[in-house]
Design an enzyme around this catalytic site. Structure first.
Site, mmCIF file in Angstrom:
data_model
loop_
_atom_site.group_PDB
_atom_site.id
_atom_site.type_symbol
_atom_site.label_atom_id
_atom_site.label_comp_id
_atom_site.label_asym_id
_atom_site.label_seq_id
_atom_site.Cartn_x
_atom_site.Cartn_y
_atom_site.Cartn_z
ATOM 1 N N GLU A 142 35.740 30.925 46.762
ATOM 2 C CA GLU A 142 35.432 29.798 45.890
ATOM 3 C C GLU A 142 36.694 29.084 45.432
ATOM 4 O O GLU A 142 37.665 29.717 45.007
ATOM 5 C CB GLU A 142 34.653 30.293 44.675
ATOM 6 C CG GLU A 142 34.250 29.195 43.707
ATOM 7 C CD GLU A 142 33.470 29.723 42.520
ATOM 8 O OE1 GLU A 142 32.921 28.894 41.774
ATOM 9 O OE2 GLU A 142 33.421 30.954 42.334
ATOM 10 N N GLU A 239 25.264 27.627 37.359
ATOM 11 C CA GLU A 239 26.325 28.347 36.646
ATOM 12 C C GLU A 239 26.961 27.392 35.634
ATOM 13 O O GLU A 239 28.023 26.835 35.864
ATOM 14 C CB GLU A 239 27.374 28.895 37.616
ATOM 15 C CG GLU A 239 28.354 29.846 36.940
ATOM 16 C CD GLU A 239 29.500 30.255 37.841
ATOM 17 O OE1 GLU A 239 29.943 31.411 37.732
ATOM 18 O OE2 GLU A 239 29.966 29.425 38.645
#
Length: 260
Positions: A142, A239
């Site tokens: 990520e 998120e």
């Protein structure tokens, strides 16, 4: 469009093991979390089974989070710890039925040669990709914005794509977080379409603030429709940090359902 609630940030009004029921009742298709390791894997599995939810994703162990560490994969002096963490994650993923695990590169170590840091990260990714592949699990990595996490090593799509190519494993894909990449580079729709085959998971939050979709500058409705149009087959992980009570900010979820 399959949407997962990130239980590290959502439904924090209740304890962690109660958040599975809250996510199911809110209409999420699955759940993810940053780290499951504070709980017994069987405890979590029981909650998943009770609510009929899959655990879509969690991160590899990432060092001492409370002290500000945000991953150790690029740290030459933490290689043994990183690799032990890979096997811890595999053990949890097998119990939880999780098919994707995310790697956080970490904050770049100070006073070290760039080549050494990059080589460490690439070697660790190769190790993790191979070990996870043998377990039937996909490795993700990520990109994180350097406003929230100054010095984070992996911070742009182009950098991630180059590292992905250097690792050379078909078992390594990108986790593309709309919030982080809007801050770092924008051009979200084009990037998603151009590199769709190399992206394994998408996450969302609006900016500024990292709050619910619809509270900032990102046109999430357009992006939901865009992902559907270009044939994205993966999950979308919610998120974000709710501005108030989690349930008060879930109007975007109904909107997302109308885009498919």
């Amino acid at each position: 469009m399959r949407i997962a609630a990130n239980l590290t940030l959502l439904f924090t009004e209740v304890d962690f093991l109660s958040r599975f029921e809250a996510a199911a009742q809110a209409g999420f298709d699955g759940v993810e979390c940053q780290f499951p390791y504070a709980f017994d894997a069987e405890q979590i599995r029981e909650r998943l089974d009770r609510q009929g939810l899959p655990m879509v994703l969690f991160n590899l162990p990432a060092g001492d989070w409370a002290r500000g560490e945000r991953g150790i994969a690029c740290h030459p002096d933490r290689i043994e710890e990183f690799r032990a963490g890979v096997h811890t994650a595999i053990a949890y993923a097998k119990v939880l039925g999780t098919k994707q695990v995310n790697c956080l590169a970490g904050i770049r170590p100070a006073n070290l040669d760039d080549a050494l840091v990059q080589r460490t990260f690439i070697d660790n990714l190769r190790y993790a990709a191979d070990a996870l592949q043998h377990a039937g699990i996909t490795l993700l990595m990520e990109m994180i914005n350097t406003r929230d996490v100054p010095g984070f090593y992996l911070d742009h799509t182009a950098q991630a794509l180059a590292i992905q190519a250097e690792v050379g494993s078909a078992n390594l894909l990108l986790q593309y977080d709309l919030y982080h990449m809007q801050i770092m580079e924008g051009d979200l729709a084009h990037t998603l379409q151009t590199h769709l085959s190399r992206i394994g998971h998408v996450q969302l939050a609006d900016t500024p603030g990292r709050h619910e979709p619809g509270t900032g500058e990102i046109n999430h409705r357009f992006l939901f429709e865009h992902l559907e149009r270009i044939g994205y087959q993966g999950w979308i992980g919610a998120e974000y940090q709710p501005r108030r009570h989690t349930h008060e900010g879930l109007g975007w979820l109904a909107t997302a359902r109308t885009c498919v």
